[in-house]
Motif scaffolding. Structure first.
Motif, PDB file in Angstrom:
ATOM      1  N   PHE A  94      -6.808   3.610  -9.613  1.00 59.43           N
ATOM      2  CA  PHE A  94      -6.246   2.245 -10.134  1.00 59.43           C
ATOM      3  C   PHE A  94      -6.135   2.526 -11.547  1.00 59.43           C
ATOM      4  O   PHE A  94      -6.912   2.964 -12.348  1.00 59.43           O
ATOM      5  N   CYS A  95      -4.910   1.779 -11.896  1.00 50.75           N
ATOM      6  CA  CYS A  95      -4.533   1.957 -13.337  1.00 50.75           C
ATOM      7  C   CYS A  95      -4.071   0.508 -13.705  1.00 50.75           C
ATOM      8  O   CYS A  95      -3.312  -0.061 -12.812  1.00 50.75           O
ATOM      9  N   GLU A  96      -4.864  -0.158 -14.738  1.00 51.95           N
ATOM     10  CA  GLU A  96      -4.726  -1.627 -14.740  1.00 51.95           C
ATOM     11  C   GLU A  96      -3.470  -1.849 -15.621  1.00 51.95           C
ATOM     12  O   GLU A  96      -2.681  -3.050 -15.268  1.00 51.95           O
ATOM     13  N   THR A  97      -2.721  -0.820 -16.231  1.00 52.23           N
ATOM     14  CA  THR A  97      -1.270  -1.303 -16.664  1.00 52.23           C
ATOM     15  C   THR A  97      -0.111  -0.855 -15.772  1.00 52.23           C
ATOM     16  O   THR A  97       1.027  -1.236 -15.989  1.00 52.23           O
ATOM     17  N   SER A  98      -0.469  -0.159 -14.736  1.00 52.26           N
ATOM     18  CA  SER A  98       0.632   0.052 -13.614  1.00 52.26           C
ATOM     19  C   SER A  98       0.893  -1.300 -12.879  1.00 52.26           C
ATOM     20  O   SER A  98       0.011  -2.083 -12.518  1.00 52.26           O
ATOM     21  N   LEU A  99       2.206  -1.524 -12.499  1.00 46.40           N
ATOM     22  CA  LEU A  99       2.356  -2.765 -11.790  1.00 46.40           C
ATOM     23  C   LEU A  99       2.911  -2.424 -10.448  1.00 46.40           C
ATOM     24  O   LEU A  99       3.530  -3.096  -9.790  1.00 46.40           O
ATOM     25  N   ALA A 136       0.755  -1.132   0.088  1.00 45.85           N
ATOM     26  CA  ALA A 136       0.096  -0.001  -0.059  1.00 45.85           C
ATOM     27  C   ALA A 136       0.869   1.142  -0.015  1.00 45.85           C
ATOM     28  O   ALA A 136       0.367   2.312  -0.507  1.00 45.85           O
ATOM     29  N   HIS A 137       2.019   1.301   0.512  1.00 46.74           N
ATOM     30  CA  HIS A 137       2.728   2.072   0.804  1.00 46.74           C
ATOM     31  C   HIS A 137       3.672   2.803  -0.566  1.00 46.74           C
ATOM     32  O   HIS A 137       4.560   3.612  -0.582  1.00 46.74           O
ATOM     33  N   THR A 138       3.303   1.905  -1.693  1.00 46.10           N
ATOM     34  CA  THR A 138       4.171   2.067  -3.133  1.00 46.10           C
ATOM     35  C   THR A 138       3.341   3.250  -3.539  1.00 46.10           C
ATOM     36  O   THR A 138       3.898   3.861  -4.540  1.00 46.10           O
ATOM     37  N   THR A 139       2.168   3.759  -3.195  1.00 43.33           N
ATOM     38  CA  THR A 139       1.391   4.963  -3.751  1.00 43.33           C
ATOM     39  C   THR A 139       0.958   5.674  -2.487  1.00 43.33           C
ATOM     40  O   THR A 139       1.226   5.460  -1.130  1.00 43.33           O
ATOM     41  N   TYR A 146      -1.698  -1.075  -6.840  1.00 40.57           N
ATOM     42  CA  TYR A 146      -2.798  -1.539  -7.624  1.00 40.57           C
ATOM     43  C   TYR A 146      -3.107  -2.744  -7.792  1.00 40.57           C
ATOM     44  O   TYR A 146      -3.958  -3.294  -8.291  1.00 40.57           O
ATOM     45  N   VAL A 147      -2.025  -3.648  -7.512  1.00 40.89           N
ATOM     46  CA  VAL A 147      -1.966  -5.143  -7.723  1.00 40.89           C
ATOM     47  C   VAL A 147      -3.104  -5.391  -6.586  1.00 40.89           C
ATOM     48  O   VAL A 147      -4.013  -6.570  -6.900  1.00 40.89           O
ATOM     49  N   SER A 163      -6.477  -4.773  -7.860  1.00 40.09           N
ATOM     50  CA  SER A 163      -6.853  -5.711  -8.797  1.00 40.09           C
ATOM     51  C   SER A 163      -7.368  -6.870  -8.247  1.00 40.09           C
ATOM     52  O   SER A 163      -8.393  -7.625  -8.892  1.00 40.09           O
ATOM     53  N   LYS A 164      -6.787  -7.405  -7.023  1.00 34.51           N
ATOM     54  CA  LYS A 164      -7.175  -8.569  -6.529  1.00 34.51           C
ATOM     55  C   LYS A 164      -8.903  -8.448  -5.923  1.00 34.51           C
ATOM     56  O   LYS A 164      -9.510  -9.595  -6.043  1.00 34.51           O
ATOM     57  N   LEU A 165      -8.925  -7.081  -5.406  1.00 34.86           N
ATOM     58  CA  LEU A 165     -10.409  -7.031  -4.893  1.00 34.86           C
ATOM     59  C   LEU A 165     -11.394  -6.801  -6.037  1.00 34.86           C
ATOM     60  O   LEU A 165     -12.619  -7.499  -5.848  1.00 34.86           O
ATOM     61  N   GLU A 166     -11.042  -6.161  -7.256  1.00 40.52           N
ATOM     62  CA  GLU A 166     -11.798  -6.262  -8.430  1.00 40.52           C
ATOM     63  C   GLU A 166     -11.971  -7.600  -9.040  1.00 40.52           C
ATOM     64  O   GLU A 166     -13.237  -7.780  -9.625  1.00 40.52           O
TER      65      GLU A 166
END
Length: 162
Positions: free
Chosen positions: A68-73, A54-57, A77-78, A81-84
């Motif tokens: 959230f950005c799907e193309t961001s690694l 979480a602290h990466t943003t 955001y990962v 994406s797990k929650l989505e």
């Protein structure tokens, strides 16, 4: 509203159960808050791992979900994406953090009431009511699909006149 499915319902119930049984809870901790506890169930990560991701943003889960950005690694955001992937929307994520979806609150045992976002018992009640709501939607959808299938079968049968 979230996409009703068994994985999401099971994850909500497991999160409620873990909280009821004493899992670490702190609303201000990315890995131990409402979404953090759900992420522990969904990802099998520890609260410390979730916190570091979480602290990466910047921001809380609700803000991370909105950006959230799907193309961001980016690991945060990962996590989103797990929650989505289990059927939640950014609005659902926000509502889980703040316990404020009126439809879920209407499913609470004893009827609608406002909950405190940082109260363990209220979080448990919210997760259980959310699971109950999704379960009823899933049953309703399954019943409608069964009825549609029966109607389609009748339509496809040739009519025989004697």
């Amino acid at each position: 509203m979230a996409c009703a499915n068994k994985k999401l319902i099971e994850s909500l119930r497991e999160t409620a159960s873990r909280l009821r049984n004493g899992a670490y809870y702190a609303w201000g901790h990315h890995g131990g808050c409402n979404c953090g506890n759900l992420l522990q169930v969904v990802t099998s990560l520890t609260k410390e791992e979730i916190l570091s991701y979480a602290h990466t943003t910047r921001g809380e889960w609700t803000e991370i979900a909105e950006e959230f950005c799907e193309t961001s690694l980016t690991p945060a955001y990962v996590m989103i994406s797990k929650l989505e992937a289990i059927g939640l929307t950014p609005t659902d994520i926000h509502n889980i953090e703040y316990l404020e979806d009126a439809e879920v609150l209407g499913k609470l045992s004893g009827g609608f009431r406002w909950l405190k976002r940082n109260d363990r018992a209220d979080v448990i009640d919210y997760f259980e009511a959310f699971a109950d709501l999704l379960e009823s939607k899933l049953r309703q959808h399954d019943g409608q699909q069964l009825l549609k299938n029966l109607i389609d079968e009748e339509v496809e049968k040739p009519t025989m006149y004697v």
